[in-house]
Design a protein around this motif. Structure first.
Motif, mmCIF file in Angstrom:
data_model
loop_
_atom_site.group_PDB
_atom_site.id
_atom_site.type_symbol
_atom_site.label_atom_id
_atom_site.label_comp_id
_atom_site.label_asym_id
_atom_site.label_seq_id
_atom_site.Cartn_x
_atom_site.Cartn_y
_atom_site.Cartn_z
ATOM 1 N N GLY A 33 -57.575 -14.850 4.690
ATOM 2 C CA GLY A 33 -56.564 -15.924 4.290
ATOM 3 C C GLY A 33 -55.667 -15.471 5.508
ATOM 4 N N GLY A 34 -55.824 -14.528 6.268
ATOM 5 C CA GLY A 34 -55.054 -14.676 7.303
ATOM 6 C C GLY A 34 -53.387 -13.833 6.889
ATOM 7 N N ILE A 35 -52.370 -14.034 8.057
ATOM 8 C CA ILE A 35 -51.694 -13.500 7.042
ATOM 9 C C ILE A 35 -50.023 -14.291 6.641
ATOM 10 C CG2 ILE A 35 -49.260 -11.697 8.352
ATOM 11 C CD1 ILE A 35 -51.848 -10.605 8.554
ATOM 12 N N ASP A 36 -50.596 -13.790 5.071
ATOM 13 C CA ASP A 36 -49.862 -15.572 4.625
ATOM 14 C C ASP A 36 -50.028 -16.724 4.904
ATOM 15 O OD1 ASP A 36 -48.488 -13.333 2.791
ATOM 16 O OD2 ASP A 36 -46.578 -13.140 4.783
ATOM 17 N N GLY A 37 -51.545 -16.827 4.878
ATOM 18 C CA GLY A 37 -51.614 -18.001 4.605
ATOM 19 C C GLY A 37 -51.734 -18.915 6.943
ATOM 20 N N ALA A 81 -47.077 -11.424 18.881
ATOM 21 C CA ALA A 81 -46.171 -10.774 17.658
ATOM 22 C C ALA A 81 -46.356 -8.551 17.813
ATOM 23 C CB ALA A 81 -46.687 -10.783 16.238
ATOM 24 N N ALA A 82 -47.573 -8.959 18.870
ATOM 25 C CA ALA A 82 -47.540 -7.588 19.106
ATOM 26 C C ALA A 82 -48.647 -7.351 19.968
ATOM 27 C CB ALA A 82 -48.240 -6.536 18.037
ATOM 28 N N LEU A 83 -48.985 -5.998 20.387
ATOM 29 C CA LEU A 83 -49.961 -6.049 21.619
ATOM 30 C C LEU A 83 -51.393 -5.329 20.598
ATOM 31 C CD1 LEU A 83 -48.348 -5.475 24.945
ATOM 32 C CD2 LEU A 83 -49.705 -7.693 24.411
ATOM 33 N N TYR A 107 -61.992 -2.366 15.759
ATOM 34 C CA TYR A 107 -61.592 -2.665 14.850
ATOM 35 C C TYR A 107 -60.534 -2.299 14.170
ATOM 36 C CZ TYR A 107 -62.301 -4.287 9.869
ATOM 37 O OH TYR A 107 -63.214 -5.294 8.626
ATOM 38 N N ASP A 108 -60.318 -1.081 14.057
ATOM 39 C CA ASP A 108 -58.949 -0.754 13.251
ATOM 40 C C ASP A 108 -57.365 -0.981 13.599
ATOM 41 O OD1 ASP A 108 -60.392 0.682 11.499
ATOM 42 O OD2 ASP A 108 -60.520 2.841 12.892
ATOM 43 N N THR A 109 -57.507 -1.516 14.844
ATOM 44 C CA THR A 109 -56.359 -1.691 15.625
ATOM 45 C C THR A 109 -55.894 -2.846 15.184
ATOM 46 O OG1 THR A 109 -56.770 -0.206 17.715
ATOM 47 C CG2 THR A 109 -54.733 -2.169 18.146
ATOM 48 N N ILE A 110 -56.522 -4.211 15.026
ATOM 49 C CA ILE A 110 -56.584 -5.203 14.704
ATOM 50 C C ILE A 110 -56.460 -5.156 12.599
ATOM 51 C CG2 ILE A 110 -57.070 -7.533 13.749
ATOM 52 C CD1 ILE A 110 -57.060 -7.247 16.674
ATOM 53 N N THR A 111 -56.082 -4.322 12.356
ATOM 54 C CA THR A 111 -56.827 -4.092 10.885
ATOM 55 C C THR A 111 -55.450 -3.327 10.652
ATOM 56 O OG1 THR A 111 -59.579 -3.754 10.712
ATOM 57 C CG2 THR A 111 -57.492 -3.006 8.202
ATOM 58 N N VAL A 112 -54.529 -2.383 11.128
ATOM 59 C CA VAL A 112 -53.249 -2.039 11.332
ATOM 60 C C VAL A 112 -52.191 -3.319 11.926
ATOM 61 C CG1 VAL A 112 -51.553 -0.295 12.343
ATOM 62 C CG2 VAL A 112 -54.081 0.647 11.715
ATOM 63 N N LEU A 113 -52.602 -3.787 12.343
ATOM 64 C CA LEU A 113 -51.434 -5.125 13.140
ATOM 65 C C LEU A 113 -51.296 -6.018 11.631
ATOM 66 C CD1 LEU A 113 -51.892 -4.937 17.097
ATOM 67 C CD2 LEU A 113 -50.022 -4.456 15.340
ATOM 68 N N ALA A 114 -52.257 -5.777 11.191
ATOM 69 C CA ALA A 114 -52.275 -7.405 10.255
ATOM 70 C C ALA A 114 -51.832 -6.686 9.244
ATOM 71 C CB ALA A 114 -53.651 -7.316 9.976
ATOM 72 N N ARG A 146 -48.181 -8.195 7.742
ATOM 73 C CA ARG A 146 -48.376 -8.848 6.560
ATOM 74 C C ARG A 146 -47.033 -8.443 5.626
ATOM 75 N NH1 ARG A 146 -52.935 -7.409 5.536
ATOM 76 N NH2 ARG A 146 -53.818 -8.997 6.104
ATOM 77 N N SER A 147 -47.102 -7.011 5.850
ATOM 78 C CA SER A 147 -45.773 -6.251 5.061
ATOM 79 C C SER A 147 -44.127 -6.281 5.206
ATOM 80 C CB SER A 147 -46.197 -4.464 4.987
ATOM 81 O OG SER A 147 -47.699 -4.717 3.902
ATOM 82 N N HIS A 148 -44.627 -6.572 6.667
ATOM 83 C CA HIS A 148 -43.046 -6.137 7.281
ATOM 84 C C HIS A 148 -42.823 -7.865 8.022
ATOM 85 C CE1 HIS A 148 -42.708 -2.661 5.991
ATOM 86 N NE2 HIS A 148 -44.299 -2.079 6.434
ATOM 87 N N GLY A 149 -43.563 -8.322 7.642
ATOM 88 C CA GLY A 149 -42.971 -10.098 8.785
ATOM 89 C C GLY A 149 -43.544 -9.813 9.943
ATOM 90 N N THR A 150 -43.216 -11.756 10.582
ATOM 91 C CA THR A 150 -43.316 -10.842 12.461
ATOM 92 C C THR A 150 -42.481 -10.863 13.328
ATOM 93 O OG1 THR A 150 -42.651 -13.402 12.624
ATOM 94 C CG2 THR A 150 -45.165 -13.137 11.479
ATOM 95 N N ASP A 151 -41.146 -10.186 13.168
ATOM 96 C CA ASP A 151 -39.976 -10.002 13.631
ATOM 97 C C ASP A 151 -40.828 -8.959 15.100
ATOM 98 O OD1 ASP A 151 -37.164 -9.884 14.619
ATOM 99 O OD2 ASP A 151 -37.725 -8.401 13.632
ATOM 100 N N ARG A 152 -41.031 -9.376 15.500
ATOM 101 C CA ARG A 152 -41.904 -7.456 16.590
ATOM 102 C C ARG A 152 -40.578 -6.102 16.468
ATOM 103 N NH1 ARG A 152 -40.882 -10.655 22.702
ATOM 104 N NH2 ARG A 152 -43.402 -12.002 22.246
ATOM 105 N N ALA A 153 -39.251 -6.402 16.417
ATOM 106 C CA ALA A 153 -38.708 -5.242 15.990
ATOM 107 C C ALA A 153 -38.402 -4.383 14.430
ATOM 108 C CB ALA A 153 -36.617 -5.646 15.928
#
Length: 371
Positions: free
Chosen positions: A54-58, A88-90, A298-305, A309-316
């Motif tokens: 389902g991605g990040i909130d759709g 959103a991130a590197l 794999y773990d890198t993307i899992t963490v970033l996702a 998901r939990s804190h939104g796409t704002d970089r800060a």
């Protein structure tokens, strides 16, 4: 660039609203291409899994991949470009000196960067909130390797070296660890010594172990071949703390000569259910056994996702979330903390073992020492 995938029963995602993640990967020489291929496979597998759930909130994740080719300046320029593209991130990189350049630009630009594989302790000059790391710090892993050497009776160590911050840092860590317990490190400069001449120096040094603090495939492969063929050095142990024997190319180039060379590997002795599932999928994708670098990807993307998901796409907000993340990874539960002497948010620590390729079955790894 990876586009979102779907299958029957997957939750709907809006492809027009993709969340982009910049991926820094060595895909061409002089970068370690095999490591880059495994890292990217891990990234892509995790993006696929996130999007099928389902991605990040759709909204789907999308990778924007840039080849660093092990060039720090190229990596820094890629960070600038990716920031302008609105990622959103590197995620990435494999080579420590390249990752350091990327981390410096990410810190300057205020762009969250989760470093996958690079281990150099000083990833940034000053403490930063913008950078976190999954791989263990070099000082942690190489101290474990020094413990292994001493436990195996090796107190007089020769190191084949070439220029570079990463290699110099490794020599310093080994020297400090061994000297504090009566050991000695003897440096052999590969710029000045051909492999056959190095064999003569090894005999004269009375070292019982030779460590390869050099690049792959050369000069590492040539050094191994020369030492293995010199009967005067039949009893010397060859080691490679940086992990050169992890990849299939090592066994292909060296055959039996590439076995029984201990190195650091960042995998648990036994994978849990998530790790087993990902291992199977990566084997199919890579057509070979995945390295620990693929699991780091794999773990890198899992963490970033999860952060997105939990804190939104704002970089800060993403950068502020490192300390609050608690995520099941393929190799254990991932949490970040401030670790003394480390300037970035650090997973302390991933599983670490000293392993080698079994001479009786070179595609099998033997655990020699637990970190």
């Amino acid at each position: 660039m990876t586009t979102p995938s779907s299958k029957p029963g997957a939750k709907r995602v809006d492809a027009s609203a993709a969340i982009r993640i910049g991926a820094l990967v060595p895909l061409t020489r002089p970068g370690w291409v095999e490591a880059g291929r495994h890292l990217l496979a891990g990234f892509e597998m995790a993006v696929r899994d996130v999007n099928q759930a389902g991605g990040i909130d759709g909204r789907p994740l999308e990778l924007v991949v840039r080849d660093t080719a092990a060039d720090p300046q190229r990596a820094a320029a890629a960070v600038d470009e990716l920031a302008r593209l609105g990622v959103a991130a590197l995620a990435g990189e494999y080579h420590s000196v390249v990752a350091r350049a990327a981390a410096a630009r990410a810190d300057a630009l205020g762009l969250p960067f989760l470093c996958s594989s690079a281990v150099l302790d000083a990833l940034t000059e000053q403490p930063t909130q913008w950078v976190a790391r999954l791989a263990p710090a070099q000082s942690n892993g190489w101290r474990i390797y020094a413990d292994f050497l001493l436990g195996a009776g090796h107190g007089r160590i020769a190191v084949a070296t070439e220029p570079g911050v990463y290699w110099a840092s490794g020599v310093g860590i080994l020297r400090d660890c061994l000297a504090s317990r009566g050991g000695t490190v003897i440096e052999l400069d590969t710029r000045a010594l051909a492999p056959t001449v190095m064999c003569d120096e090894l005999v004269d040094s009375r070292a019982t172990a030779l460590l390869l603090l050099v690049g792959h495939p050369e000069p590492a492969v040539s050094i191994v071949k020369s030492v293995r063929r010199d009967q005067r050095l039949a009893e010397i142990m060859i080691g490679a703390p940086a992990g050169q024997p992890e990849f299939a190319e090592w066994a292909t180039l060296l055959g039996d000569d590439g076995s029984a060379i201990p190195f650091l590997r960042y995998l648990p002795e036994h994978l849990g259910p998530l790790g087993v599932r990902v291992d199977s999928a990566l084997r199919e994708r890579l057509s070979e056994a995945p390295s620990f670098v693929a699991f780091e990807g794999y773990d890198t993307i899992t963490v970033l996702a999860e952060a997105l998901r939990s804190h939104g796409t704002d970089r800060a907000r993403t950068a502020e979330s490192w300390s609050r993340l608690d995520i099941e990874g393929t190799r254990g539960q991932i949490r970040f903390s401030r670790t003394p002497g480390i300037s970035v948010w650090q997973w302390a620590w991933p599983p670490i073992h000293v392993v080698d390729r079994d001479p009786a079955q070179p595609d099998r790894f033997r655990i020699l020492h637990n970190g």
